[in-house]
Design a protein around this motif. Structure first.
Motif, mmCIF file in Angstrom:
data_model
loop_
_atom_site.group_PDB
_atom_site.id
_atom_site.type_symbol
_atom_site.label_atom_id
_atom_site.label_comp_id
_atom_site.label_asym_id
_atom_site.label_seq_id
_atom_site.Cartn_x
_atom_site.Cartn_y
_atom_site.Cartn_z
ATOM 1 N N VAL A 81 0.846 -1.197 0.000
ATOM 2 C CA VAL A 81 0.000 0.000 0.000
ATOM 3 C C VAL A 81 0.881 1.247 0.000
ATOM 4 N N ALA A 82 1.966 1.217 0.769
ATOM 5 C CA ALA A 82 2.904 2.342 0.767
ATOM 6 C C ALA A 82 3.536 2.508 -0.611
ATOM 7 N N LEU A 83 3.877 1.388 -1.252
ATOM 8 C CA LEU A 83 4.424 1.451 -2.606
ATOM 9 C C LEU A 83 3.400 2.016 -3.578
ATOM 10 N N ALA A 84 2.149 1.630 -3.431
ATOM 11 C CA ALA A 84 1.094 2.145 -4.312
ATOM 12 C C ALA A 84 0.971 3.665 -4.180
ATOM 13 N N ARG A 85 1.068 4.170 -2.967
ATOM 14 C CA ARG A 85 0.995 5.622 -2.764
ATOM 15 C C ARG A 85 2.216 6.329 -3.349
ATOM 16 N N LYS A 86 3.391 5.747 -3.149
ATOM 17 C CA LYS A 86 4.612 6.331 -3.718
ATOM 18 C C LYS A 86 4.554 6.305 -5.246
ATOM 19 N N LEU A 87 4.014 5.226 -5.790
ATOM 20 C CA LEU A 87 3.884 5.099 -7.239
ATOM 21 C C LEU A 87 2.908 6.134 -7.783
ATOM 22 N N LEU A 88 1.823 6.371 -7.064
ATOM 23 C CA LEU A 88 0.855 7.394 -7.471
ATOM 24 C C LEU A 88 1.517 8.767 -7.538
ATOM 25 N N VAL A 89 2.319 9.091 -6.536
ATOM 26 C CA VAL A 89 3.022 10.378 -6.517
ATOM 27 C C VAL A 89 4.032 10.449 -7.652
ATOM 28 N N ALA A 90 4.773 9.362 -7.865
ATOM 29 C CA ALA A 90 5.782 9.346 -8.924
ATOM 30 C C ALA A 90 5.139 9.489 -10.308
ATOM 31 N N LEU A 91 4.020 8.802 -10.518
ATOM 32 C CA LEU A 91 3.326 8.919 -11.801
ATOM 33 C C LEU A 91 2.735 10.311 -11.987
ATOM 34 N N TRP A 92 2.254 10.907 -10.892
ATOM 35 C CA TRP A 92 1.730 12.270 -10.952
ATOM 36 C C TRP A 92 2.838 13.245 -11.367
ATOM 37 N N LYS A 93 4.026 13.080 -10.787
ATOM 38 C CA LYS A 93 5.154 13.944 -11.149
ATOM 39 C C LYS A 93 5.566 13.728 -12.597
ATOM 40 N N TYR A 94 5.482 12.476 -13.070
ATOM 41 C CA TYR A 94 5.826 12.185 -14.461
ATOM 42 C C TYR A 94 4.834 12.852 -15.418
ATOM 43 N N VAL A 95 3.566 12.778 -15.100
ATOM 44 C CA VAL A 95 2.540 13.332 -15.985
ATOM 45 C C VAL A 95 2.557 14.856 -15.975
ATOM 46 N N THR A 96 2.718 15.457 -14.805
ATOM 47 C CA THR A 96 2.628 16.916 -14.721
ATOM 48 C C THR A 96 3.933 17.627 -15.046
ATOM 49 N N ALA A 97 5.070 17.080 -14.591
ATOM 50 C CA ALA A 97 6.340 17.783 -14.759
ATOM 51 C C ALA A 97 7.325 17.056 -15.665
ATOM 52 N N GLY A 98 7.000 15.845 -16.070
ATOM 53 C CA GLY A 98 7.894 15.095 -16.940
ATOM 54 C C GLY A 98 9.085 14.477 -16.226
ATOM 55 N N ILE A 99 9.004 14.351 -14.904
ATOM 56 C CA ILE A 99 10.093 13.764 -14.126
ATOM 57 C C ILE A 99 9.997 12.247 -14.242
ATOM 58 N N VAL A 100 11.001 11.634 -14.861
ATOM 59 C CA VAL A 100 10.993 10.189 -15.085
ATOM 60 C C VAL A 100 11.335 9.467 -13.780
ATOM 61 N N ILE A 101 10.661 8.378 -13.529
ATOM 62 C CA ILE A 101 10.895 7.596 -12.326
ATOM 63 C C ILE A 101 12.260 6.913 -12.455
ATOM 64 N N GLU A 102 13.035 6.991 -11.406
ATOM 65 C CA GLU A 102 14.406 6.494 -11.422
ATOM 66 C C GLU A 102 14.473 4.983 -11.617
ATOM 67 N N GLY A 103 15.296 4.543 -12.557
ATOM 68 C CA GLY A 103 15.519 3.123 -12.798
ATOM 69 C C GLY A 103 14.496 2.437 -13.684
#
Length: 109
Positions: A81-103
């Motif tokens: 569940v913690a990973l799911a929340r972190k993934l949601l934030v990471a995907l949000w940053k990717y969609v809005t700012a274009g920040i690619v998830i590391e690795g």
């Protein structure tokens, strides 16, 4: 998806009491939007399991495996569940700012 909707989906409401009564507002919102959080949380957890399967070398997958191994595998359901929340934030940053998830390994279509 707006930031408020993303917040509801991730159930990331403030829980610390503050002078302006933010805690009671958060509890009211959690009760009012609970059905949205429940309908989104299950697919988020499923997405997190798929993320672990298809992106095993990403920073998020390595973080998850490190935390689970540290606890001897007991906290696996809590940590997904913690990973799911972190993934949601990471995907949000990717969609809005274009920040690619590391690795992340992106395959050509």
């Amino acid at each position: 998806m707006s930031r408020k909707c993303c917040s509801i989906a991730g159930s990331s409401f403030p829980t610390r009491p503050s002078a302006d009564g933010a805690e009671s507002t958060a509890l009211i919102m959690r009760a009012a939007y609970g059905h949205i959080a429940n309908n989104v949380t299950t697919p988020m957890v499923q997405l997190a399991w798929l993320w672990l399967r298809h992106q095993p070398q990403s920073a998020l997958a390595l973080w998850f495996r490190g935390r689970v191994d540290q606890n001897g595998g007991r906290m696996r359901k809590t940590m997904i569940v913690a990973l799911a929340r972190k993934l949601l934030v990471a995907l949000w940053k990717y969609v809005t700012a274009g920040i690619v998830i590391e690795g992340v390994v992106v395959k050509a279509v």
